[in-house]
Each structure stands twice: as structure tokens, then as C-alpha cells.
Design an enzyme around this catalytic site. Structure first.
Site, mmCIF file in Angstrom:
data_model
loop_
_atom_site.group_PDB
_atom_site.id
_atom_site.type_symbol
_atom_site.label_atom_id
_atom_site.label_comp_id
_atom_site.label_asym_id
_atom_site.label_seq_id
_atom_site.Cartn_x
_atom_site.Cartn_y
_atom_site.Cartn_z
ATOM 1 N N GLU A 128 -15.867 12.895 -10.308
ATOM 2 C CA GLU A 128 -16.135 11.627 -9.631
ATOM 3 C C GLU A 128 -17.611 11.505 -9.266
ATOM 4 O O GLU A 128 -18.280 12.495 -9.019
ATOM 5 C CB GLU A 128 -15.304 11.536 -8.343
ATOM 6 C CG GLU A 128 -13.820 11.461 -8.621
ATOM 7 C CD GLU A 128 -12.960 11.442 -7.370
ATOM 8 O OE1 GLU A 128 -11.897 10.827 -7.414
ATOM 9 O OE2 GLU A 128 -13.347 12.037 -6.342
ATOM 10 N N CYS A 165 -24.208 9.630 -5.620
ATOM 11 C CA CYS A 165 -23.792 10.989 -5.320
ATOM 12 C C CYS A 165 -23.180 11.544 -6.607
ATOM 13 O O CYS A 165 -22.169 11.017 -7.084
ATOM 14 C CB CYS A 165 -22.777 10.925 -4.168
ATOM 15 S SG CYS A 165 -22.145 12.522 -3.679
ATOM 16 N N CYS A 197 -15.109 23.540 -7.850
ATOM 17 C CA CYS A 197 -16.181 24.287 -7.188
ATOM 18 C C CYS A 197 -15.650 25.672 -6.868
ATOM 19 O O CYS A 197 -14.486 25.830 -6.501
ATOM 20 C CB CYS A 197 -16.615 23.582 -5.896
ATOM 21 S SG CYS A 197 -18.027 24.358 -5.068
ATOM 22 N N CYS A 220 -15.159 26.485 0.367
ATOM 23 C CA CYS A 220 -15.285 26.127 1.783
ATOM 24 C C CYS A 220 -13.978 25.462 2.231
ATOM 25 O O CYS A 220 -13.531 24.505 1.595
ATOM 26 C CB CYS A 220 -16.472 25.192 1.999
ATOM 27 S SG CYS A 220 -18.029 25.904 1.416
ATOM 28 N N CYS A 276 -13.496 21.535 2.712
ATOM 29 C CA CYS A 276 -13.955 20.644 1.639
ATOM 30 C C CYS A 276 -12.853 20.482 0.594
ATOM 31 O O CYS A 276 -12.278 21.474 0.138
ATOM 32 C CB CYS A 276 -15.206 21.235 0.997
ATOM 33 S SG CYS A 276 -15.765 20.347 -0.467
ATOM 34 N N GLY A 282 -18.892 20.275 -6.642
ATOM 35 C CA GLY A 282 -19.593 21.429 -7.197
ATOM 36 C C GLY A 282 -20.778 21.911 -6.387
ATOM 37 O O GLY A 282 -21.266 21.240 -5.474
ATOM 38 N N GLU A 283 -21.212 23.121 -6.729
ATOM 39 C CA GLU A 283 -22.381 23.735 -6.102
ATOM 40 C C GLU A 283 -23.517 23.677 -7.130
ATOM 41 O O GLU A 283 -23.509 24.435 -8.108
ATOM 42 C CB GLU A 283 -22.048 25.182 -5.708
ATOM 43 C CG GLU A 283 -23.231 26.040 -5.334
ATOM 44 C CD GLU A 283 -24.180 25.441 -4.292
ATOM 45 O OE1 GLU A 283 -23.723 24.846 -3.297
ATOM 46 O OE2 GLU A 283 -25.411 25.555 -4.503
ATOM 47 N N SER A 310 -28.219 19.654 -2.757
ATOM 48 C CA SER A 310 -27.515 20.183 -1.585
ATOM 49 C C SER A 310 -26.828 21.488 -1.966
ATOM 50 O O SER A 310 -26.158 21.565 -2.989
ATOM 51 C CB SER A 310 -26.483 19.147 -1.128
ATOM 52 O OG SER A 310 -25.783 19.599 0.010
ATOM 53 N N SER A 344 -26.312 23.309 3.486
ATOM 54 C CA SER A 344 -25.046 23.088 4.199
ATOM 55 C C SER A 344 -24.795 24.277 5.105
ATOM 56 O O SER A 344 -24.267 25.295 4.680
ATOM 57 C CB SER A 344 -23.909 22.924 3.190
ATOM 58 O OG SER A 344 -24.153 21.786 2.410
ATOM 59 N N LEU A 345 -25.210 24.162 6.356
ATOM 60 C CA LEU A 345 -25.155 25.316 7.263
ATOM 61 C C LEU A 345 -23.814 25.367 7.996
ATOM 62 O O LEU A 345 -23.095 26.343 7.922
ATOM 63 C CB LEU A 345 -26.329 25.254 8.248
ATOM 64 C CG LEU A 345 -26.604 26.565 8.957
ATOM 65 C CD1 LEU A 345 -27.134 27.612 7.995
ATOM 66 C CD2 LEU A 345 -27.582 26.380 10.117
ATOM 67 N N HIS A 346 -23.500 24.329 8.733
ATOM 68 C CA HIS A 346 -22.208 24.149 9.416
ATOM 69 C C HIS A 346 -21.932 25.113 10.564
ATOM 70 O O HIS A 346 -20.982 24.903 11.322
ATOM 71 C CB HIS A 346 -21.033 24.173 8.435
ATOM 72 C CG HIS A 346 -21.168 23.202 7.303
ATOM 73 N ND1 HIS A 346 -21.473 21.877 7.497
ATOM 74 C CD2 HIS A 346 -21.063 23.363 5.952
ATOM 75 C CE1 HIS A 346 -21.536 21.263 6.321
ATOM 76 N NE2 HIS A 346 -21.308 22.139 5.375
ATOM 77 N N ASN A 377 -14.922 14.662 7.476
ATOM 78 C CA ASN A 377 -13.932 13.800 6.839
ATOM 79 C C ASN A 377 -12.713 14.670 6.582
ATOM 80 O O ASN A 377 -12.765 15.548 5.725
ATOM 81 C CB ASN A 377 -14.454 13.285 5.491
ATOM 82 C CG ASN A 377 -15.561 12.280 5.678
ATOM 83 O OD1 ASN A 377 -15.384 11.268 6.327
ATOM 84 N ND2 ASN A 377 -16.722 12.574 5.118
ATOM 85 N N CYS A 416 -18.259 12.366 1.845
ATOM 86 C CA CYS A 416 -18.638 13.766 1.666
ATOM 87 C C CYS A 416 -17.439 14.682 1.790
ATOM 88 O O CYS A 416 -16.701 14.616 2.771
ATOM 89 C CB CYS A 416 -19.630 14.192 2.737
ATOM 90 S SG CYS A 416 -21.207 13.440 2.543
HETATM 91 N N1 SAH Z 1 -21.879 22.427 -2.775
HETATM 92 C C1 SAH Z 1 -22.946 21.666 -2.198
HETATM 93 C C2 SAH Z 1 -22.876 20.180 -2.470
HETATM 94 C C3 SAH Z 1 -21.558 19.463 -2.336
HETATM 95 S S1 SAH Z 1 -20.910 18.907 -0.816
HETATM 96 C C4 SAH Z 1 -23.031 21.926 -0.725
HETATM 97 O O1 SAH Z 1 -22.108 22.501 -0.173
HETATM 98 O O2 SAH Z 1 -24.027 21.575 -0.119
HETATM 99 C C5 SAH Z 1 -22.042 17.865 0.001
HETATM 100 C C6 SAH Z 1 -21.953 18.005 1.514
HETATM 101 O O3 SAH Z 1 -20.682 17.578 2.043
HETATM 102 C C7 SAH Z 1 -22.119 19.450 1.968
HETATM 103 O O4 SAH Z 1 -22.968 19.503 3.070
HETATM 104 C C8 SAH Z 1 -20.708 19.811 2.365
HETATM 105 O O5 SAH Z 1 -20.659 20.899 3.228
HETATM 106 C C9 SAH Z 1 -20.226 18.527 2.980
HETATM 107 N N2 SAH Z 1 -18.779 18.455 3.149
HETATM 108 C C10 SAH Z 1 -17.838 19.091 2.432
HETATM 109 N N3 SAH Z 1 -16.614 18.792 2.879
HETATM 110 C C11 SAH Z 1 -16.787 17.926 3.911
HETATM 111 C C12 SAH Z 1 -15.903 17.245 4.770
HETATM 112 N N4 SAH Z 1 -14.581 17.383 4.637
HETATM 113 N N5 SAH Z 1 -16.429 16.447 5.711
HETATM 114 C C13 SAH Z 1 -17.765 16.283 5.818
HETATM 115 N N6 SAH Z 1 -18.652 16.892 5.025
HETATM 116 C C14 SAH Z 1 -18.174 17.718 4.077
#
Ligand code: SAH
Length: 370
Positions: free
Chosen positions: A108, A121, A128, A132, A135, A183-184, A217, A240-242, A319, A362
């Protein structure tokens, strides 16, 4: 139509997409043309049609000999993406497209129109491997890497759609691309950097987008970040630290077992030093999981320890994905998280979540039919 030999280099590889013009560098394009019995200067003509006019229709290529057009297009622009469905939201300003690839893998992309820009995007892998848990794509596992051609085609088709007024009315220029689809990107480095070159090279060799308007990203693949820093293409890096602490990040971003928070942040700082580009820290705010005031404090401390003016934070309300036990932070908690970061001098902007009602926001990209 002239009949031309099938070239081993251009023949479809089993399970992989066929070679495409966008996979090839200058030398390879000229070689491919020679093998097709055409002069090398046609590479520039074809690049102009593809990157500047956004077309692969032989009928548009009136500067090429009529007899050769179909063959050239057939050999160099094989169809890589077929449109399956399209969903729109936000009054037509957000469009999510589901694509079928040559091996029936589905991916997508999401196109978003804003007052001052249009952002695509893009997807860099089918599925992937980063796993995570919050995600949607992470739950699918990795099917395969996309080729450069498959990534660039997402961009060309979106740019054409926007140009042709199919994004909420008037013609729009696609200005930004974010590698935040499935994907990464740094786990598919070669194809992604080829695509980045195609995005940022001036026409006719590329789409001529500004590097600062292209965002890669990553979960924090440190070797990939350092390699990207050395390319001389100052794209924006998003990390993407989180979570600011290893104990929590180990559970949210499993690659943290390999590269710890401090190593990922050091690499992000090196990226800034090499490119002058301010790094974005992505932080999905998950209720009662990572949204505590003490984590905002620790994040600010770790960012400030690495200097001023090199970074900003993009909190994203989570999300929720289907079946997830997690949900977005309470808006008051979100505000407090932002307030603490700003109080410590960290520029912070909440990321808007477009298209969540069409599962286009996202982290929501996953293929329901699976
Ligand atoms: N693999 C890469 C790029 C794809 S995701 C990465 O992780 O950066 C793009 C962004 O969306 C990342 O920051 C990811 O952590 C975030 N993301 C993934 N799942 C999400 C969710 N359920 N809600 C909000 N952001 C999310």
C-alpha cells in the site's frame, strides 16, 4: 515492431520483479539500450518521459522511432504495480492505494494533500521483519524486499495522479516522500538508496525533489544510518524511538536488542553532523505504556546531552491496530508529554494522523485479505 533478442539481464527473475529502467544506473541504461540495438542517447529521452512527463505510454514517446517504442517500453518499463483498490478519506485529500506486485504480494501507499504540500508515504518491503508489536505491518512478517523500480513506480504513479487533478480536484505537485509505509527501509538499503537518488536527482534523471522533502524512517539500524549519512544526499532521517530507556524499548522495538537507545541516538546525532539535517524522533504515544512524565524527562535529557538544535520530536498518538491491547494516550497526558519536552527546549510537534478511518495512518498498513 522490430523483433529483438531477449536479454538475460532484462529477463524476469523467478519470484522477483523484472528489471526496470528505475533499477539501472546510467551505465547500465546505456548498456541495455545498446543490447536492444539503440543508441545510448535514448537513455536520456526515456528518462525524460519517465521522470519528467511521468509516462510509460509508447504513444507519448514521439521523439523515439515508432518501430522501436513498444519494444523499448516492453523491455525497460515492465508493469510492476497493478492497481487493486483505492480508498479515499478527508474529502479526497487522502488516498490509499493497494497495489498488486508481480508475485501477487500486496503493498500500500498513501497520498496526502496539505495546503502547502503533497506527501506520499511509500512502502519499501512487502511486510516487515522488525516485529514491533504495536505496528500492523510488523505482525505480518517479511515477505520480500521491493525492488527500486517497485518503489519508484509508487512515486511516479502518485505524482501522475496528483498532477492530473485526481487528489481532491486541482493539479498538485507531489513535493514530499516519506518512507513510512510498509517495511524497514534501511533493511532494503540498495533498493531504497537507488529510489532516493531517483527522487532527488534533477530532471530528467530523476523527479527533482528536494532531499529535505524526502524522509527515511528507521527503527534504528545503526550501520544503515551511518551508510545513509555518507551518501551525500541530505534526506531527512526519522528515528522511531518510542521509548528513551532500553528496558521498555526492548519490548516495543525488538531490534533494540541489537542497537540500544544510546547507540541509535548517537547514530542520529552523527547523521545530523554529516548532513546538517535536523533529525526527527518518532514517538507513538501508547496509553500507560510509554507516555509517562518521567519518560518525557529522560527523553529530553538524552537528546539535550547530545547537543542543541539537532533534533525535534514527533509524538504520534498510537493508531490502534486490530486486536491490539494498546490504545492512544489520553489527550491530557499527550499534552503534558509535549509540554515537558518543550520546557527542556526540545522542538516538538504532534504528528497528524491522516486516513485512520481507511486504515491508512501510520502503522496501520497491512493487508486485510491476508
Ligand atoms: N520501519 C520504519 C518505517 C515504517 S513505520 C520505522 O519503523 O520507522 C513509520 C512510523 O509509524 C514509525 O515511526 C512507526 O514506529 C510508526 N508506527 C507504527 N505503528 C504505529 C501505530 N500503530 N501507531 C502510530 N505509529 C505507528
Amino acid at each position: 515492431m522490430t523483433s529483438l533478442p531477449t536479454l538475460p539481464m532484462l529477463a524476469p527473475r523467478r519470484g522477483k520483479p523484472p528489471r526496470h529502467f528505475a533499477d539501472l544506473d546510467q551505465v547500465e541504461r546505456v548498456d541495455a539500450l545498446k543490447q536492444l540495438g539503440q543508441p545510448g542517447f535514448r537513455a536520456k529521452q526515456l528518462a525524460t518521459h519517465y521522470y519528467d512527463h511521468l509516462t510509460v505510454d509508447p504513444a507519448d514517446m514521439t521523439d523515439l522511432p515508432a518501430a522501436a517504442r513498444d519494444t523499448l517500453v516492453g523491455e525497460l518499463f515492465p508493469p510492476l504495480l497493478t492497481h487493486v483498490t483505492q480508498l479515499t478519506a478527508d474529502d479526497g485529500a487522502t488516498v490509499k492505494t493497494l497495489w498488486n506486485l508481480i508475485d501477487n504480494a500486496k503493498v500500500e501507499s498513501v497520498l496526502m494533500k496539505y495546503p502547502d504540500r503533497a506527501t506520499l508515504c511509500v512502502t519499501s518491503q512487502a511486510g516487515c521483519g522488525m516485529a514491533c508489536p504495536f505496528c500492523a505491518t510488523g505482525q505480518m512478517g517479511l515477505t520480500r524486499n521491493l525492488s527500486a523500480g517497485e518503489i519508484v513506480e509508487q512515486v511516479r504513479l502518485a505524482a501522475k495522479q496528483a498532477r492530473d487533478g485526481e487528489l481532491g480536484g486541482d493539479p498538485v505537485r507531489l513535493s514530499n516522500v516519506v518512507f513510512m509505509g510498509m517495511g524497514e527501509p534501511l533493511a532494503n538499503y540498495a533498493a531504497v538508496i537507488t529510489a532516493v537518488r531517483a527522487l532527488t536527482s534533477p530532471a530528467p534523471e530523476g523527479f527533482g525533489m528536494s532531499a529535505r522533502h524526502v524522509t527515511v524512517s528507521t527503527v534504528g539500524l545503526v550501520t544503515g544510518i551511518d551508510r545513509l549519512a555518507s551518501e551525500g544526499i541530505p534526506v531527512t532521517l526519522a528515528l522511531s524511538l518510542h521509548a528513551p530507556d532500553d528496558e521498555l524499548r526492548d519490548t516495543l522495538v525488538p531490534i533494540n536488542a541489537r542497537w540500544k537507545v544510546d547507540e541509535a541516538l548517537d547514530a542520529a546525532r552523527r547523521y545530523f553532523d554529516a548532513t546538517g539535517r535536523r533529525v526527527s524522533i518518532e514517538y507513538a504515544l501508547i496509553r500507560d505504556i510509554n507516555d509517562h512524565a518521567h519518560r518525557a524527562e529522560l527523553l529530553a535529557k538524552k537528546l539535550n546531552a547530545r547537543g542543541d538544535g539537532w533534533v525535534h520530536v514527533n509524538p504520534i498518538p498510537l493508531n490502534p491496530t486490530p486486536g491490539s491491547k494498546w490504545t492512544a494516550s489520553d489527550p491530557k497526558v499527550e499534552q503534558e508529554f509535549v509540554r515537558i519536552l518543550r520546557m527542556h527546549g526540545i522542538p516538538t510537534t504532534i504528528r497528524d494522523t491522516r486516513g485512520s478511518d481507511i486504515d491508512g495512518a501510520c502503522g496501520q498498513l497491512a493487508i486485510k485479505e491476508r
